[in-house]
Scaffold this active site. Structure first.
Site, short mmCIF file in Angstrom:
data_model
loop_
_atom_site.label_atom_id
_atom_site.label_comp_id
_atom_site.label_asym_id
_atom_site.label_seq_id
_atom_site.Cartn_x
_atom_site.Cartn_y
_atom_site.Cartn_z
N HIS A 199 6.95 -11.49 5.96
CA HIS A 199 6.68 -11.05 4.59
C HIS A 199 7.97 -10.74 3.86
O HIS A 199 8.96 -10.33 4.47
CB HIS A 199 5.75 -9.83 4.59
CG HIS A 199 6.18 -8.72 5.48
ND1 HIS A 199 5.97 -8.72 6.83
CD2 HIS A 199 6.83 -7.55 5.20
CE1 HIS A 199 6.46 -7.60 7.36
NE2 HIS A 199 6.99 -6.89 6.40
N PHE A 200 7.92 -10.93 2.56
CA PHE A 200 9.06 -10.67 1.68
C PHE A 200 8.66 -9.54 0.73
O PHE A 200 7.64 -9.64 0.05
CB PHE A 200 9.40 -11.92 0.86
CG PHE A 200 9.85 -13.09 1.70
CD1 PHE A 200 8.93 -13.83 2.42
CD2 PHE A 200 11.19 -13.43 1.76
CE1 PHE A 200 9.34 -14.90 3.22
CE2 PHE A 200 11.61 -14.50 2.55
CZ PHE A 200 10.69 -15.24 3.27
N HIS A 201 9.45 -8.47 0.72
CA HIS A 201 9.20 -7.37 -0.20
C HIS A 201 9.94 -7.66 -1.52
O HIS A 201 11.14 -7.93 -1.51
CB HIS A 201 9.80 -6.06 0.34
CG HIS A 201 9.24 -5.55 1.61
ND1 HIS A 201 8.35 -4.51 1.68
CD2 HIS A 201 9.46 -5.91 2.90
CE1 HIS A 201 8.06 -4.24 2.94
NE2 HIS A 201 8.72 -5.08 3.71
N ASN A 219 12.32 -8.20 6.59
CA ASN A 219 12.67 -7.60 7.88
C ASN A 219 12.14 -8.46 9.04
O ASN A 219 11.00 -8.90 9.00
CB ASN A 219 12.05 -6.20 7.99
CG ASN A 219 12.53 -5.26 6.90
OD1 ASN A 219 13.67 -5.34 6.47
ND2 ASN A 219 11.66 -4.37 6.44
N ILE A 223 0.82 -1.22 0.00
CA ILE A 223 0.00 0.00 0.00
C ILE A 223 0.86 1.27 0.00
O ILE A 223 0.39 2.34 -0.40
CB ILE A 223 -0.96 -0.01 1.21
CG1 ILE A 223 -2.17 0.87 0.95
CG2 ILE A 223 -0.26 0.39 2.50
CD1 ILE A 223 -3.29 0.69 1.98
N HIS A 267 13.32 -2.95 11.25
CA HIS A 267 12.30 -2.27 10.42
C HIS A 267 11.05 -3.10 10.12
O HIS A 267 10.32 -2.77 9.19
CB HIS A 267 12.91 -1.75 9.10
CG HIS A 267 14.11 -0.88 9.30
ND1 HIS A 267 14.02 0.39 9.79
CD2 HIS A 267 15.43 -1.13 9.13
CE1 HIS A 267 15.23 0.90 9.90
NE2 HIS A 267 16.10 0.00 9.50
N GLN A 268 10.83 -4.16 10.91
CA GLN A 268 9.58 -4.90 10.70
C GLN A 268 8.45 -4.17 11.41
O GLN A 268 8.52 -3.91 12.62
CB GLN A 268 9.69 -6.33 11.27
CG GLN A 268 8.42 -7.14 11.03
CD GLN A 268 8.51 -8.57 11.57
OE1 GLN A 268 9.41 -8.91 12.33
NE2 GLN A 268 7.57 -9.41 11.17
#
Ligand code: 5GP
Length: 144
Positions: free
Chosen positions: A104-106, A91, A36, A97-98
């Site tokens: 999750h994987f960006h 993260n 988002i 920075h999580q």
């Protein structure tokens, strides 16, 4: 109903459809959708349906399922965005920075210097003796 230790997060609500998203992929174990707050066009989040908080808590089955689909999603992202350079970021923990407490994987396209992921890389120098000791301790922990 999730086990008590696995609190509901925004991502479990996205998987269930309670919160809308722009979905790009789903199978029995994996879900992927557009971030988002993208760092660049096509910034995608790939998540296991299993609600583990950090990677070290994730089952081998879910990890394998995510790993299996990542190259395919990467190819689709390159094709759809026309950008063939990208980062995979994952993260774990708030200091790292999580923000969302669900693994999750960006996948983040890097179309130019100004968009996509910016990385600070404060490299040190590995001391040979400390390196040998640390590698031995990590290897031993794998056996345990
Ligand atoms: P983290 O910092 O935890 O690695 O990244 C969490 C990511 O989730 C952020 O990039 C953020 O933009 C994204 N995010 C947070 N809430 C939502 C949401 O409701 N929908 C979508 N699509 N992405 C979200």
């Amino acid at each position: 109903m999730l086990p008590a230790a696995m609190a509901e997060t925004i991502f479990t609500k996205i998987i269930s459809g309670e919160i809308p998203c722009h979905k790009v992929y789903e199978d029995d174990l994996v879900f992927a959708f557009l971030d988002i707050g993208p760092l660049s066009a096509g910034h995608t989040l790939v998540i296991p349906k299993e609600p583990a908080v950090t990677l070290d808590e994730l089952s081998a089955e879910s990890a394998a399922a995510v790993g299996r689909v990542l190259p395919r999603l990467s190819r689709a992202l390159v094709k759809a965005t026309g950008c063939n350079q990208y980062n995979l970021l994952q993260n774990n923990g708030t200091r790292a920075h999580q923000v969302v407490q669900h693994v999750h994987f960006h996948l983040i396209p890097k179309p130019d210097e100004d968009s996509g992921l910016g990385v600070g890389w404060p490299a040190g120098k590995l001391d040979p003796k400390q390196g040998a000791d640390l590698a031995a301790r990590i290897a031993a922990a794998l056996e345990a």
